[in-house]
Every structure is written in structure tokens, then in C-alpha cells.
Design an enzyme around this catalytic site. Structure first.
Site, PDB file in Angstrom:
ATOM      1  N   ASP A  37       0.748  -1.263  -0.042  1.00  0.00           N
ATOM      2  CA  ASP A  37       0.076   0.017  -0.030  1.00  0.00           C
ATOM      3  C   ASP A  37       0.855   1.257   0.201  1.00  0.00           C
ATOM      4  O   ASP A  37       2.231   1.048  -0.036  1.00  0.00           O
ATOM      5  CB  ASP A  37      -1.036   0.036   1.223  1.00  0.00           C
ATOM      6  CG  ASP A  37      -2.221   0.848   1.173  1.00  0.00           C
ATOM      7  OD1 ASP A  37      -2.304   1.964   0.765  1.00  0.00           O
ATOM      8  OD2 ASP A  37      -3.252   0.201   1.017  1.00  0.00           O
ATOM      9  N   TYR A 157     -14.525   7.182 -12.259  1.00  0.00           N
ATOM     10  CA  TYR A 157     -14.280   5.903 -11.741  1.00  0.00           C
ATOM     11  C   TYR A 157     -14.663   4.837 -12.822  1.00  0.00           C
ATOM     12  O   TYR A 157     -14.205   3.776 -12.871  1.00  0.00           O
ATOM     13  CB  TYR A 157     -14.967   5.731 -10.390  1.00  0.00           C
ATOM     14  CG  TYR A 157     -14.821   4.455  -9.538  1.00  0.00           C
ATOM     15  CD1 TYR A 157     -13.932   4.348  -8.670  1.00  0.00           C
ATOM     16  CD2 TYR A 157     -15.921   3.330  -9.656  1.00  0.00           C
ATOM     17  CE1 TYR A 157     -13.940   3.192  -8.146  1.00  0.00           C
ATOM     18  CE2 TYR A 157     -15.779   2.376  -9.132  1.00  0.00           C
ATOM     19  CZ  TYR A 157     -14.685   2.042  -8.219  1.00  0.00           C
ATOM     20  OH  TYR A 157     -14.751   1.092  -7.444  1.00  0.00           O
ATOM     21  N   ILE A 190     -19.183  -3.278  -1.319  1.00  0.00           N
ATOM     22  CA  ILE A 190     -18.582  -4.225  -0.106  1.00  0.00           C
ATOM     23  C   ILE A 190     -18.099  -3.298   0.933  1.00  0.00           C
ATOM     24  O   ILE A 190     -17.833  -2.332   0.671  1.00  0.00           O
ATOM     25  CB  ILE A 190     -17.077  -4.661  -1.054  1.00  0.00           C
ATOM     26  CG1 ILE A 190     -17.123  -5.501  -2.153  1.00  0.00           C
ATOM     27  CG2 ILE A 190     -16.440  -5.704   0.190  1.00  0.00           C
ATOM     28  CD1 ILE A 190     -18.245  -6.745  -2.082  1.00  0.00           C
ATOM     29  N   THR A 192     -16.272  -1.603   3.163  1.00  0.00           N
ATOM     30  CA  THR A 192     -14.771  -1.310   3.241  1.00  0.00           C
ATOM     31  C   THR A 192     -14.823   0.306   3.813  1.00  0.00           C
ATOM     32  O   THR A 192     -15.792   0.860   3.705  1.00  0.00           O
ATOM     33  CB  THR A 192     -14.152  -1.321   1.872  1.00  0.00           C
ATOM     34  OG1 THR A 192     -14.593  -0.316   1.077  1.00  0.00           O
ATOM     35  CG2 THR A 192     -14.271  -2.679   1.313  1.00  0.00           C
TER      36      THR A 192
END
Ligand code: NAD
Length: 249
Positions: A37, A157, A190, A192
Site C-alpha cells: 500500500d 471511476y 463491499i 470497506t
């Protein structure tokens, strides 16, 4: 024996969210995982490593900004130095901006495309030669349902995720004979930090068309990725697999 026993993997954007869920699942299936990351997200990355080690898995954190060609090459070098080979790569790092198209600044557009699409290109460009040299490997790119259809309020996106599916298909066709399989996974909502930071009405609108009316869990994306990385998927390449509670249907 797990699905990925004896294999090694790198996962980008794995300091939390889907990347962490994927890294944990690959490790549970027996892979040694290079968790990666941004440098600034190192504490989260180390936490992912700790969670994997606590379950008896093997993992190490290496920083990588996926918009940097140098970092992407160094990540592959780190995997080879640490584990001696690279069998699986998961290009997961991604960001979003929530605005209608005409309100998106050029800088916001460039940033989303740089991280989401160029990041996948730079990742694969570094990963593929290392896999070809050893006779093969498996790459999984994390796209989205927004890679296959419009999702309002996230046009850059959506463009980036459509692009990821295009890159995935091209890489699959170009490197199939060299033994490298390349697939995409297309999640919908999802649970997150990215989803938690999204406007609640945006999330409700995402779940409404699903057949299974709930948010998915990062591990549920991990199950699909582990399968695609494994030899069980030996005849699967160039696919864009929905993991979306039936949203695409
Ligand atoms: N959460 C969802 O519902 C959902 C749905 C479909 C697709 N996705 C995709 O799944 C992937 C992971 O999303 P998430 O929800 O876990 O997001 P997240 O924000 O929780 O995690 C994304 C990670 O990427 C890292 N990152 C950001 N820029 C980076 C860069 N330049 N280099 C390296 N790492 C970077 C962040 O530090 C973070 O740890 C993304 O590609 C996202 O588009 C998510």
C-alpha cells in the site's frame, strides 16, 4: 492443503478494505503474501500482516504507490527477493470521487484515472515479465460493476473500471500462450472504508438492484480472487467475474 499452497502473491492497496480481505484469503489458502500500500498507509499494511501471521500465514509489508513505475517494478523485485518467485498478483488499489460529470475537476479526473487505470497498467507491466520468465502466473485486477455499466455520480471511476476490463482482456490474449492468466473481478457494494466514506443514499442505491440485498464482505471478494489465482481456474482467462450479489443480473 490450500488452493494456493506453495505459491506467492502480491496485493496492492492491502492496508484495509478489499485488499486486506483478499490478502488474508490468499494467505489462508497457503500463499505467501507481499502486502502492499502507500507508505502513508504502512500502519494498516502492518496490521494486515499481523492478522495473517496470527492465523499462521506468511506475509510481509512493502510500500508501493501504484502510480509510480519505479515502485511497481520495485514491488516485483521485493517479491522475488523475499519469496524467490511471483505466482499471483492482485491489482486492487483504487479511489473514487463522488460528483456528477460536469462538476469533476480535471485534477480529480486525472487522479482517479492515474491510480485506478494507469496503476493497473504499471502493475501488470512489471508483473508479467517475472511470471513469463517462470513459465506462468495469474493476475487478478479489481474492477467493479462500474466496469460493465454506468453507476451515477462516479464517471471517472466508471471510465477507469471499464478501462481495467479492457486492459485485462488485452493482457489475457497477449500472454495466454506464455502461461499467464489475467482476469478481473467486478464487486458491487463491499463493506470497506471506501464504502463507509460514500454518501448513504449512494450506497442504498447500489444495493437496491441486487438480488442479495446486503453489502458484501471483503473476504467474499477474496474467495473469488483465490479461485482465479489457483490452478482450479487453469482454463479461465480474460474474464470479468461479478461478485455483486446479483447486481449485474
Ligand atoms: N468497496 C466497494 O464496494 C468496491 C466495489 C467495487 C470495486 N471496489 C474496488 O476495490 C478496490 C479496493 O477498494 P476498497 O473499497 O477496499 O477501498 P479502500 O479505500 O478501503 O482501500 C483502497 C486502498 O488503496 C490504497 N491506495 C490508494 N491510492 C493508492 C496508490 N496510489 N497506490 C497504492 N495504494 C493506494 C489506499 O491506501 C487503501 O488502502 C478498489 O479498486 C475499488 O475501486 C470496491
Amino acid at each position: 492443503m490450500g488452493l494456493l499452497a506453495g505459491k506467492t502473491a502480491v496485493v496492492t492497496g492491502a492496508a484495509g478494505g478489499i485488499g486486506r480481505g483478499v490478502a488474508r484469503e490468499l494467505a489462508r489458502e497457503g500463499a505467501a503474501v507481499l502486502v502492499s500500500d502507500l507508505e502513508t498507509a504502512a500502519p494498516g499494511g502492518e496490521e494486515t500482516v499481523g492478522l495473517i501471521e496470527a492465523e499462521g500465514g506468511t506475509a510481509v509489508f512493502t510500500p508501493c504507490d501504484v502510480t509510480s513505475a519505479r515502485d511497481c517494478a520495485a514491488l516485483v523485485d521485493a517479491a522475488l527477493a523475499r519469496f524467490g518467485r511471483l505466482d499471483c498478483a492482485v491489482n486492487n488499489a483504487g479511489i473514487a470521487v463522488h460528483k456528477r460529470l460536469a462538476d469533476v475537476t480535471e485534477e480529480e479526473y486525472d487522479r482517479v484515472l492515474d491510480v485506478n487505470l494507469k496503476g493497473v497498467f504499471l502493475g501488470m507491466r512489471a508483473q508479467i515479465p517475472a511470471m513469463v520468465e517462470r513459465g506462468g502466473g495469474a493476475i487478478v485486477n479489481i474492477a467493479s460493476v462500474a466496469g460493465m455499466q454506468a453507476v451515477p455520480l462516479i464517471s471517472p471511476y466508471t471510465a477507469s473500471k471499464h478501462g481495467i476490463i479492457g486492459l485485462t482482456r488485452n493482457a489475457a490474449v497477449e500472454y495466454g500462450e506464455a502461461g499467464v492468466r489475467v482476469n478481473a473481478v467486478c464487486p458491487n457494494a463491499i463493506r470497506t472504508p471506501l464504502m463507509d466514506a460514500s454518501p448513504p443514499e449512494f450506497v442504498a442505491e447500489l444495493i437496491r438492484p441486487q438480488a442479495i440485498k446486503r453489502v458484501g464482505e471483503p473476504e467474499e471478494v477474496g474467495f473469488a480472487v483465490a479461485y482465479l489465482c489457483s490452478d482450479r481456474a487453469a482454463f479461465v482467462t480474460g474474464a470479468a467475474l461479478p461478485v455483486d450479489g446479483g447486481y449485474a443480473a
